[in-house]
Design a protein around this motif. Sequence first.
Motif, PDB file in Angstrom:
ATOM      1  N   ALA A   1      47.964   8.950  -1.406  1.00 29.11           N
ATOM      2  CA  ALA A   1      46.825   8.185  -0.832  1.00 29.11           C
ATOM      3  C   ALA A   1      45.761   8.190  -1.938  1.00 29.11           C
ATOM      4  O   ALA A   1      45.257   6.726  -1.916  1.00 29.11           O
ATOM      5  CB  ALA A   1      46.548   9.147   0.364  1.00 29.11           C
TER       6      ALA A   1
ATOM      7  N   HIS B   1      44.258   4.431  -2.980  1.00 28.43           N
ATOM      8  CA  HIS B   1      42.991   4.162  -2.839  1.00 28.43           C
ATOM      9  C   HIS B   1      42.315   3.383  -3.961  1.00 28.43           C
ATOM     10  O   HIS B   1      41.715   2.568  -4.184  1.00 28.43           O
ATOM     11  CB  HIS B   1      41.983   5.372  -2.454  1.00 28.43           C
ATOM     12  CG  HIS B   1      42.047   5.602  -0.814  1.00 28.43           C
ATOM     13  ND1 HIS B   1      41.828   4.780   0.115  1.00 28.43           N
ATOM     14  CD2 HIS B   1      42.628   6.676  -0.097  1.00 28.43           C
ATOM     15  CE1 HIS B   1      41.925   5.303   1.494  1.00 28.43           C
ATOM     16  NE2 HIS B   1      42.413   6.489   1.164  1.00 28.43           N
TER      17      HIS B   1
ATOM     18  N   ASN C   1      42.916   0.116  -4.659  1.00 33.13           N
ATOM     19  CA  ASN C   1      42.318  -0.666  -3.328  1.00 33.13           C
ATOM     20  C   ASN C   1      43.730  -1.056  -2.517  1.00 33.13           C
ATOM     21  O   ASN C   1      43.350  -2.246  -1.970  1.00 33.13           O
ATOM     22  CB  ASN C   1      41.672  -2.022  -4.033  1.00 33.13           C
ATOM     23  CG  ASN C   1      40.587  -1.669  -4.451  1.00 33.13           C
ATOM     24  OD1 ASN C   1      39.623  -0.713  -4.162  1.00 33.13           O
ATOM     25  ND2 ASN C   1      40.087  -2.012  -5.703  1.00 33.13           N
TER      26      ASN C   1
ATOM     27  N   GLU D   1      44.520  -0.250   0.739  1.00 30.22           N
ATOM     28  CA  GLU D   1      44.173   0.605   1.706  1.00 30.22           C
ATOM     29  C   GLU D   1      45.282   0.821   2.660  1.00 30.22           C
ATOM     30  O   GLU D   1      45.131   1.914   3.305  1.00 30.22           O
ATOM     31  CB  GLU D   1      42.743   0.228   2.362  1.00 30.22           C
ATOM     32  CG  GLU D   1      41.523   0.023   1.083  1.00 30.22           C
ATOM     33  CD  GLU D   1      41.157   1.478   0.459  1.00 30.22           C
ATOM     34  OE1 GLU D   1      41.641   2.328   1.379  1.00 30.22           O
ATOM     35  OE2 GLU D   1      40.851   1.303  -0.623  1.00 30.22           O
ATOM     36  N   GLY D   2      46.123  -0.156   2.906  1.00 30.10           N
ATOM     37  CA  GLY D   2      47.196   0.208   3.947  1.00 30.10           C
ATOM     38  C   GLY D   2      48.196   1.311   3.403  1.00 30.10           C
ATOM     39  O   GLY D   2      48.538   1.772   4.149  1.00 30.10           O
TER      40      GLY D   2
ATOM     41  N   ALA E   1      47.405   3.547   1.300  1.00 33.40           N
ATOM     42  CA  ALA E   1      46.804   4.676   1.414  1.00 33.40           C
ATOM     43  C   ALA E   1      46.643   5.246   2.702  1.00 33.40           C
ATOM     44  O   ALA E   1      46.788   6.451   3.217  1.00 33.40           O
ATOM     45  CB  ALA E   1      45.174   4.508   0.777  1.00 33.40           C
ATOM     46  N   ASN E   2      46.415   4.393   3.907  1.00 32.90           N
ATOM     47  CA  ASN E   2      46.365   4.725   5.226  1.00 32.90           C
ATOM     48  C   ASN E   2      47.890   5.788   5.644  1.00 32.90           C
ATOM     49  O   ASN E   2      48.087   6.522   6.060  1.00 32.90           O
ATOM     50  CB  ASN E   2      46.182   3.638   5.983  1.00 32.90           C
ATOM     51  CG  ASN E   2      46.273   4.034   7.498  1.00 32.90           C
ATOM     52  OD1 ASN E   2      45.599   4.867   8.068  1.00 32.90           O
ATOM     53  ND2 ASN E   2      47.293   3.330   8.263  1.00 32.90           N
TER      54      ASN E   2
ATOM     55  N   ARG F   1      47.893   8.904   3.998  1.00 33.69           N
ATOM     56  CA  ARG F   1      47.125   9.769   4.634  1.00 33.69           C
ATOM     57  C   ARG F   1      47.696  10.343   5.968  1.00 33.69           C
ATOM     58  O   ARG F   1      47.716  11.710   6.283  1.00 33.69           O
ATOM     59  CB  ARG F   1      45.905   9.232   4.899  1.00 33.69           C
ATOM     60  CG  ARG F   1      44.877   9.022   3.635  1.00 33.69           C
ATOM     61  CD  ARG F   1      43.856   8.393   3.981  1.00 33.69           C
ATOM     62  NE  ARG F   1      42.656   9.279   4.686  1.00 33.69           N
ATOM     63  CZ  ARG F   1      41.501   9.518   4.101  1.00 33.69           C
ATOM     64  NH1 ARG F   1      41.219   8.650   2.777  1.00 33.69           N
ATOM     65  NH2 ARG F   1      40.637  10.308   4.677  1.00 33.69           N
TER      66      ARG F   1
ATOM     67  N   ASP G   1      50.534  -4.364   2.763  1.00 33.61           N
ATOM     68  CA  ASP G   1      49.440  -3.449   2.891  1.00 33.61           C
ATOM     69  C   ASP G   1      48.835  -3.587   4.238  1.00 33.61           C
ATOM     70  O   ASP G   1      48.481  -2.531   4.823  1.00 33.61           O
ATOM     71  CB  ASP G   1      48.447  -3.991   1.535  1.00 33.61           C
ATOM     72  CG  ASP G   1      47.363  -2.788   1.821  1.00 33.61           C
ATOM     73  OD1 ASP G   1      47.776  -1.644   1.283  1.00 33.61           O
ATOM     74  OD2 ASP G   1      46.158  -3.353   1.624  1.00 33.61           O
ATOM     75  N   ARG G   2      48.682  -4.853   4.693  1.00 34.89           N
ATOM     76  CA  ARG G   2      47.990  -4.962   5.986  1.00 34.89           C
ATOM     77  C   ARG G   2      49.000  -4.246   6.971  1.00 34.89           C
ATOM     78  O   ARG G   2      48.460  -3.760   7.993  1.00 34.89           O
ATOM     79  CB  ARG G   2      48.017  -6.344   6.170  1.00 34.89           C
ATOM     80  CG  ARG G   2      46.956  -7.176   5.493  1.00 34.89           C
ATOM     81  CD  ARG G   2      46.653  -8.553   5.663  1.00 34.89           C
ATOM     82  NE  ARG G   2      46.052  -8.801   7.013  1.00 34.89           N
ATOM     83  CZ  ARG G   2      45.573 -10.010   7.421  1.00 34.89           C
ATOM     84  NH1 ARG G   2      45.524 -10.986   6.498  1.00 34.89           N
ATOM     85  NH2 ARG G   2      45.160 -10.085   8.469  1.00 34.89           N
TER      86      ARG G   2
ATOM     87  N   ALA H   1      48.754  -0.724   7.086  1.00 40.89           N
ATOM     88  CA  ALA H   1      47.419  -0.256   7.547  1.00 40.89           C
ATOM     89  C   ALA H   1      47.314   0.155   9.163  1.00 40.89           C
ATOM     90  O   ALA H   1      46.439   0.800   9.742  1.00 40.89           O
ATOM     91  CB  ALA H   1      46.216  -1.212   7.076  1.00 40.89           C
TER      92      ALA H   1
END
Length: 174
Positions: free
Chosen positions: A28, A32, A35, A37-38, A40-41, A44, A155-156, A159
Amino acid sequence: MLNEKMEAALNKQINAELYSSYVYLAMAAHFHGLNLEGFANWMRIQAQEENMHAMKIFDFIYERGGNVRLMALEAPPNEWDSPLDAFQQSYEHERKISGMIDELVNLALDIKDHATWNFLQWFVAEQVEEEDNANRVVENLKLIGDNSAGLFMLDRELAQRQPEAEAGEDGGGE
Ligand code: FEO
């Protein structure tokens, strides 16, 4: 009452699940940093699930009159060559965890510990899902290749992953 050998093996599995959580948290952090973020989500939430797996075993040990003995956690890797590399390693890691669960089931059968055998069936089913979840992303990333628009879309999508509801007493739901 838990057999000593089984107690030790379950404690080892707590360590493996917590280490899994640590690996996913490191992934994660890596995403991050990129960048993504999806991605990484997704990682996590996976880290949280691994923590829940550890706690499920933690609670079972006490329920069976055993003792939890926490052990040192190995440091996780912190760098991966690409999103595909990270997810391929996730998939390999889950396969290794599945093998560990199978060994626990074998031990339960050997010592005729039916209560632990029954408890472990939740993990047997969960590992099918864990391997599939990681492998699906691996396959998507293979299709995407070097296409940055594809990576952005994935990535989206990642997320959107939400934390699973906490497992109830019936152990289902993850
Ligand atoms: Fe708890 Fe992903 O195995």
